[in-house]
Design a protein around this motif. Structure first.
Motif, mmCIF file in Angstrom:
data_model
loop_
_atom_site.group_PDB
_atom_site.id
_atom_site.type_symbol
_atom_site.label_atom_id
_atom_site.label_comp_id
_atom_site.label_asym_id
_atom_site.label_seq_id
_atom_site.Cartn_x
_atom_site.Cartn_y
_atom_site.Cartn_z
ATOM 1 N N LYS A 124 23.850 -1.085 8.781
ATOM 2 C CA LYS A 124 22.961 -0.156 8.083
ATOM 3 C C LYS A 124 23.556 0.230 6.737
ATOM 4 O O LYS A 124 24.748 0.066 6.499
ATOM 5 N N GLY A 125 22.701 0.733 5.879
ATOM 6 C CA GLY A 125 23.118 1.139 4.547
ATOM 7 C C GLY A 125 21.899 1.524 3.733
ATOM 8 O O GLY A 125 20.817 1.748 4.268
ATOM 9 N N GLU A 126 22.086 1.546 2.410
ATOM 10 C CA GLU A 126 20.991 1.938 1.540
ATOM 11 C C GLU A 126 21.143 1.280 0.182
ATOM 12 O O GLU A 126 22.244 1.168 -0.350
ATOM 13 N N ARG A 127 20.028 0.816 -0.358
ATOM 14 C CA ARG A 127 19.995 0.289 -1.721
ATOM 15 C C ARG A 127 19.288 1.330 -2.564
ATOM 16 O O ARG A 127 18.114 1.651 -2.315
ATOM 17 N N GLU A 128 20.022 1.884 -3.518
ATOM 18 C CA GLU A 128 19.481 2.939 -4.376
ATOM 19 C C GLU A 128 18.436 2.359 -5.319
ATOM 20 O O GLU A 128 18.602 1.268 -5.844
ATOM 21 N N SER A 129 17.370 3.102 -5.526
ATOM 22 C CA SER A 129 16.332 2.655 -6.453
ATOM 23 C C SER A 129 16.691 3.082 -7.861
ATOM 24 O O SER A 129 17.457 4.013 -8.074
ATOM 25 N N GLU A 130 16.117 2.360 -8.805
ATOM 26 C CA GLU A 130 16.321 2.712 -10.200
ATOM 27 C C GLU A 130 15.518 3.975 -10.500
ATOM 28 O O GLU A 130 14.523 4.258 -9.842
ATOM 29 N N LYS A 131 15.965 4.716 -11.497
ATOM 30 C CA LYS A 131 15.230 5.917 -11.869
ATOM 31 C C LYS A 131 13.850 5.538 -12.397
ATOM 32 O O LYS A 131 13.661 4.471 -12.964
ATOM 33 N N LYS A 132 12.892 6.421 -12.200
ATOM 34 C CA LYS A 132 11.506 6.140 -12.593
ATOM 35 C C LYS A 132 11.390 5.818 -14.078
ATOM 36 O O LYS A 132 10.629 4.952 -14.471
ATOM 37 N N GLU A 133 12.183 6.501 -14.919
ATOM 38 C CA GLU A 133 12.110 6.268 -16.356
ATOM 39 C C GLU A 133 12.476 4.826 -16.698
ATOM 40 O O GLU A 133 11.953 4.253 -17.633
#
Length: 147
Positions: free
Chosen positions: A79-88
């Motif tokens: 398990k883990g997480e891939r961070e999303s890019e900022k909306k801007e």
């Protein structure tokens, strides 16, 4: 033009997750897949050799330090997480197909797996988990003698 996320397999993945949740047993003290949710599911190849099971999980864009691999009660969990890019930063994109958020995969291991010797390494976004087989259960060639 509005940003549109293209996910051709999202409905099938959602149905599979719901089926997995229905079929998974929830014992006392056991972590349930109904509790842990996934935003996306990494593709995994499983290979068996004479002396080990080898899993290759595609987890690009995730720092290997942020991937949690553990074994408990015959269940291997990734398990883990891939961070999303900022909306801007997404402005100007015409299409977004990469999925972001948490991921969670569980695998039941056979009794032949040696939990004490499991190792994991990462290269080019692919996490390789090697699960050696116990010495006592490895196949042994028995020769047949003639008359």
């Amino acid at each position: 033009m509005a940003l549109v996320r293209y996910e051709p397999w999202s409905m099938l993945n959602q149905i599979r997750r719901e089926m997995d949740r229905m079929l998974e047993s929830t014992g006392e003290g056991e972590e349930s897949s109904a509790i842990a949710t996934s935003d996306w599911i990494p593709a995994v190849d499983i290979k068996e050799t004479n002396d080990a099971f080898i899993l290759h999980a595609d987890i690009p864009g995730v720092d290997p330090k942020d991937v949690d691999v553990h074994m408990e009660n015959g269940i291997l969990t990734i398990k883990g997480e891939r961070e999303s890019e900022k909306k801007e930063e997404r402005e100007g994109y015409k299409r977004v197909e990469r999925q972001y958020g948490s991921f969670y995969r569980r695998f039941s291991l056979p009794d032949t797996a040696d939990a004490e010797k499991i190792s994991a390494k990462s290269k080019n976004g692919v996490v390789e988990i090697t699960i050696p087989k116990k010495e006592a259960v490895q196949p042994r060639k028995i020769s047949v003698e003639g008359d």
